[in-house]
Enzyme design. Sequence first.
Site, PDB file in Angstrom:
ATOM      1  CG  ASP A  40      -9.417   0.247   4.584  1.00  0.00           C
ATOM      2  OD1 ASP A  40      -9.172  -0.252   3.486  1.00  0.00           O
ATOM      3  OD2 ASP A  40      -8.890  -0.063   5.827  1.00  0.00           O
ATOM      4  CD  GLN A  72      -3.746  -4.583   6.178  1.00  0.00           C
ATOM      5  OE1 GLN A  72      -3.593  -3.336   5.706  1.00  0.00           O
ATOM      6  NE2 GLN A  72      -4.294  -5.498   6.017  1.00  0.00           N
ATOM      7  CE  LYS A  75      -3.831  -2.503   2.038  1.00  0.00           C
ATOM      8  NZ  LYS A  75      -4.904  -2.776   3.390  1.00  0.00           N
TER       9      LYS A  75
HETATM   10  N1  GUN Z   1      -7.294  -6.612   5.813  1.00  0.00           N
HETATM   11  C1  GUN Z   1      -7.336  -7.425   4.764  1.00  0.00           C
HETATM   12  N2  GUN Z   1      -7.915  -6.486   3.494  1.00  0.00           N
HETATM   13  C2  GUN Z   1      -7.820  -5.447   4.184  1.00  0.00           C
HETATM   14  C3  GUN Z   1      -8.185  -4.092   3.840  1.00  0.00           C
HETATM   15  O1  GUN Z   1      -8.646  -3.946   2.605  1.00  0.00           O
HETATM   16  N3  GUN Z   1      -8.134  -2.822   4.640  1.00  0.00           N
HETATM   17  C4  GUN Z   1      -7.693  -3.117   5.791  1.00  0.00           C
HETATM   18  N4  GUN Z   1      -7.698  -1.913   6.617  1.00  0.00           N
HETATM   19  N5  GUN Z   1      -7.187  -4.100   6.317  1.00  0.00           N
HETATM   20  C5  GUN Z   1      -7.411  -5.448   5.735  1.00  0.00           C
END
Ligand code: GUN
Length: 288
Positions: free
Chosen positions: A125, A102, A58
């Site tokens: 998100d 996350q 990311k």
């Molecule tokens: N854990 C697995 N997929 C995601 C996501 O798209 N965003 C976040 N913040 N955590 C995750």
Amino acid sequence: MTTQTQSAHIIDGVELSRKLREEVTARTQTLKARGITPGLAVVLVGENPASQVYVRNKVKGCQDCGFHSVLEQYDAGMTEAELLIRIAALNADPAIHGILVQLPVPAHINANKVIEAISPLKDVDGFHIASAGALVTGMRGFWPCTPYGCMKMLESISYDLRGKHAVVIGRSNIVGKPMALMLLQKNATVTICHSATKDLKAFTLQADVIVAAVGKRNLVTADMVKPGAVVLDVGMNRNDEGKLCGDVNFEGVRQVAGHITPVPGGVGPMTITMLLVNTLEAAERAAK
Ligand code: GUN
């Protein structure tokens, strides 16, 4: 010998991501010319190895598009109160337009409480209840990245969802439920199937579009797919050889489907791309 009756068009998530990220980079340059650099804060608590890979990707995506990004990593002993204080600081930071914590967070931290602490204006998100509510009511918010990426994949093949039957398999808050709402917003007739669904095949055989988002390999096999259907595979699993695979039996289903997304190289790359799109969008909204 097997005879190949038909071979589906493969929707290439890597190539589509590349195109979309080019657009994001160009829009970022425009915004930067006005003195605003899109900023994303990625917060990781604990040492989950998969999460560490995700957050690195990311941050790299941000750098590639010219964003400002910060990666805040904390050890698994961080308290919920400490994390909430960090989120409050990021909410107040004008250089940060998007905040992502996350998931999963360690068990002693209430993930819902953390998500709700993020400002809805920075919820890139799309997990905040304000974002979920905006999606339900068709108001402006942020769409969760994975289903948003699936919608972009349908758009990339100029697929008109009006009156089509879409079957979503899986009902998670992150993928299945928002996916169903996005398809509905584009005038599809939507069915959500899940672990308690009786006779999944009876539903999928009627589907013009299938979105598989369960996390179970070989869940969707060729005999379950109507000829010409669009099959989007959100699954992320490992096969017996340890190779990445989705929820769809790709080699079988590609003989029947009209369009199909591979794993890897399908929906996966789109998720981070849509996070970048949402972050840029958050910065553009803040600039207005
Ligand atoms: N854990 C697995 N997929 C995601 C996501 O798209 N965003 C976040 N913040 N955590 C995750």
